[in-house]
Design a protein around this motif. Structure first.
Motif, short mmCIF file in Angstrom:
data_model
loop_
_atom_site.label_atom_id
_atom_site.label_comp_id
_atom_site.label_asym_id
_atom_site.label_seq_id
_atom_site.Cartn_x
_atom_site.Cartn_y
_atom_site.Cartn_z
N TRP A 1 0.84 -1.20 0.00
CA TRP A 1 0.00 0.00 0.00
C TRP A 1 0.87 1.26 0.00
O TRP A 1 0.62 2.19 -0.78
N VAL A 2 1.91 1.27 0.83
CA VAL A 2 2.80 2.44 0.91
C VAL A 2 3.55 2.63 -0.41
O VAL A 2 3.58 3.73 -0.96
N VAL A 3 4.15 1.55 -0.92
CA VAL A 3 4.92 1.65 -2.16
C VAL A 3 4.01 2.06 -3.32
O VAL A 3 4.38 2.89 -4.15
N TYR A 4 2.81 1.51 -3.37
CA TYR A 4 1.85 1.84 -4.42
C TYR A 4 1.50 3.33 -4.39
O TYR A 4 1.35 3.96 -5.44
N ARG A 5 1.39 3.89 -3.21
CA ARG A 5 1.01 5.30 -3.06
C ARG A 5 2.16 6.25 -3.39
O ARG A 5 1.93 7.34 -3.91
N ILE A 6 3.41 5.87 -3.08
CA ILE A 6 4.51 6.83 -3.22
C ILE A 6 5.37 6.65 -4.47
O ILE A 6 6.07 7.57 -4.86
N TRP A 7 5.34 5.47 -5.10
CA TRP A 7 6.20 5.22 -6.25
C TRP A 7 5.34 5.07 -7.50
O TRP A 7 4.75 4.02 -7.76
N SER A 8 5.26 6.14 -8.29
CA SER A 8 4.36 6.15 -9.45
C SER A 8 4.74 5.10 -10.50
O SER A 8 3.86 4.52 -11.14
N ALA A 9 6.03 4.87 -10.70
CA ALA A 9 6.45 3.85 -11.68
C ALA A 9 5.96 2.46 -11.25
O ALA A 9 5.50 1.67 -12.09
N TYR A 10 6.04 2.17 -9.97
CA TYR A 10 5.53 0.90 -9.47
C TYR A 10 4.01 0.84 -9.64
O TYR A 10 3.47 -0.19 -10.04
N ARG A 11 3.34 1.93 -9.33
CA ARG A 11 1.88 1.96 -9.44
C ARG A 11 1.45 1.65 -10.88
O ARG A 11 0.56 0.84 -11.11
N ARG A 12 2.10 2.29 -11.86
CA ARG A 12 1.77 2.02 -13.28
C ARG A 12 2.08 0.57 -13.63
O ARG A 12 1.29 -0.10 -14.30
N SER A 13 3.22 0.09 -13.18
CA SER A 13 3.64 -1.28 -13.47
C SER A 13 2.68 -2.29 -12.83
O SER A 13 2.26 -3.26 -13.47
N ALA A 14 2.33 -2.06 -11.58
CA ALA A 14 1.41 -2.96 -10.87
C ALA A 14 0.04 -2.95 -11.53
O ALA A 14 -0.57 -4.01 -11.72
N ASN A 15 -0.44 -1.77 -11.88
CA ASN A 15 -1.75 -1.69 -12.54
C ASN A 15 -1.75 -2.42 -13.87
O ASN A 15 -2.71 -3.11 -14.20
N PHE A 16 -0.67 -2.27 -14.64
CA PHE A 16 -0.56 -2.99 -15.91
C PHE A 16 -0.61 -4.50 -15.67
O PHE A 16 -1.37 -5.22 -16.32
N TYR A 17 0.22 -4.97 -14.75
CA TYR A 17 0.30 -6.41 -14.46
C TYR A 17 -1.03 -6.93 -13.93
O TYR A 17 -1.54 -7.95 -14.39
N LEU A 18 -1.61 -6.22 -12.96
CA LEU A 18 -2.85 -6.68 -12.35
C LEU A 18 -4.03 -6.60 -13.31
O LEU A 18 -4.92 -7.46 -13.28
N GLU A 19 -4.03 -5.60 -14.18
CA GLU A 19 -5.10 -5.53 -15.18
C GLU A 19 -5.00 -6.70 -16.14
O GLU A 19 -6.00 -7.31 -16.50
N LEU A 20 -3.79 -7.03 -16.53
CA LEU A 20 -3.56 -8.16 -17.42
C LEU A 20 -4.07 -9.46 -16.80
O LEU A 20 -4.72 -10.27 -17.44
N VAL A 21 -3.78 -9.64 -15.51
CA VAL A 21 -4.13 -10.88 -14.82
C VAL A 21 -5.56 -10.88 -14.30
O VAL A 21 -6.29 -11.86 -14.44
N LEU A 22 -6.00 -9.77 -13.70
CA LEU A 22 -7.26 -9.76 -12.95
C LEU A 22 -8.49 -9.29 -13.72
O LEU A 22 -9.60 -9.74 -13.43
N LYS A 23 -8.31 -8.37 -14.65
CA LYS A 23 -9.48 -7.78 -15.31
C LYS A 23 -10.40 -8.80 -15.94
O LYS A 23 -11.62 -8.71 -15.81
#
Length: 172
Positions: free
Chosen positions: A48-70
Motif C-alpha cells: 500500500w505504501v509503495v503503491y502510493r509513493i512510487w508512481s512507476a511501481y503503481r503504473r507497473s502494478a496496474n498494468f500487471y494486475l489488469e492483465l491478470v485480474l481484469k
C-alpha cells in the motif's frame, strides 16, 4: 495461471527427483499460521505504501494486475490466491532454498528468480523489483521458521487481499 502453476509443479517435482536434498517441511501449527498472517500483513502494508509513493511501481502494478485480474470474475480470484501461492512457494521456497543451501545466499537467488517470473514486459521492471523484495521476505520467513507453511499462507493471503482490493478499486 493454471498452466504456469502446473509447470512450476513439474519443475519442482523433477528437481526434487534428481536433486540431493529434501523439500522444506510443511508443519501445520497455529504458530505457523499466525506467522504467515503476520508476513501477509507486512507485505500488504508495504505494498500500500509503495503503491502510493512510487508512481512507476503503481503504473507497473496496474498494468500487471489488469492483465491478470481484469478478465476474471470475483469468484475466480480465489484461484489467484491459491494457484500461485502454492506452486510458487513450492518451487521458490520449498525446493530452491534447500537446493541452494538453505542460507541467505539461497534466499537472494530464489528471490531474484521469483522477481523475474513476474516480468511481463520491458516496462515492468518496477513490478519485478517489488516481486523480488516480496520474494526476499517470503524466503526469509521460510529460512527463519524452517516451515514452508509460513510463506504459503503469506503468499495466498497476500494474493487474495491484493486481487480483491485491486478489483474493488477498479470496478468503481
Amino acid at each position: 495461471m493454471g498452466v504456469t502453476a502446473l509447470l512450476l509443479l513439474i519443475v519442482s517435482k523433477l528437481w526434487l527427483q534428481f536433486g540431493n536434498f529434501a523439500l522444506l517441511p510443511v508443519q501445520f501449527t497455529i504458530t505457523a499460521l499466525l506467522k504467515g498472517f503476520a508476513v501477509a500483513l507486512t507485505i500488504a502494508i508495504a505494498s500500500w505504501v509503495v503503491y502510493r509513493i512510487w508512481s512507476a511501481y503503481r503504473r507497473s502494478a496496474n498494468f500487471y494486475l489488469e492483465l491478470v485480474l481484469k478478465p476474471l470474475n470475483w469468484a475466480d480470484l480465489i484461484w489467484v490466491g491459491l494457484l500461485p501461492g502454492l506452486s510458487e512457494e513450492l518451487l521458490f521456497r520449498g525446493v530452491m532454498l534447500p537446493a541452494f543451501g538453505l542460507n541467505l545466499a539461497a534466499v537472494i537467488v530464489s528471490s531474484l528468480c521469483f522477481g523475474v517470473l513476474h516480468l511481463s514486459g520491458t516496462e515492468q521492471w518496477p513490478y519485478v523489483i517489488w516481486a523480488t523484495a516480496v520474494g526476499f521476505l517470503l524466503g526469509c520467513s521460510a529460512l527463519y521458521t524452517g516451515n514452508l507453511l509460513v510463506p504459503i499462507v503469506a503468499h495466498v493471503i497476500t494474493n487474495l487481499f491484493s486481487s480483491y482490493f485491486w478489483k474493488w478499486e477498479h470496478s468503481r
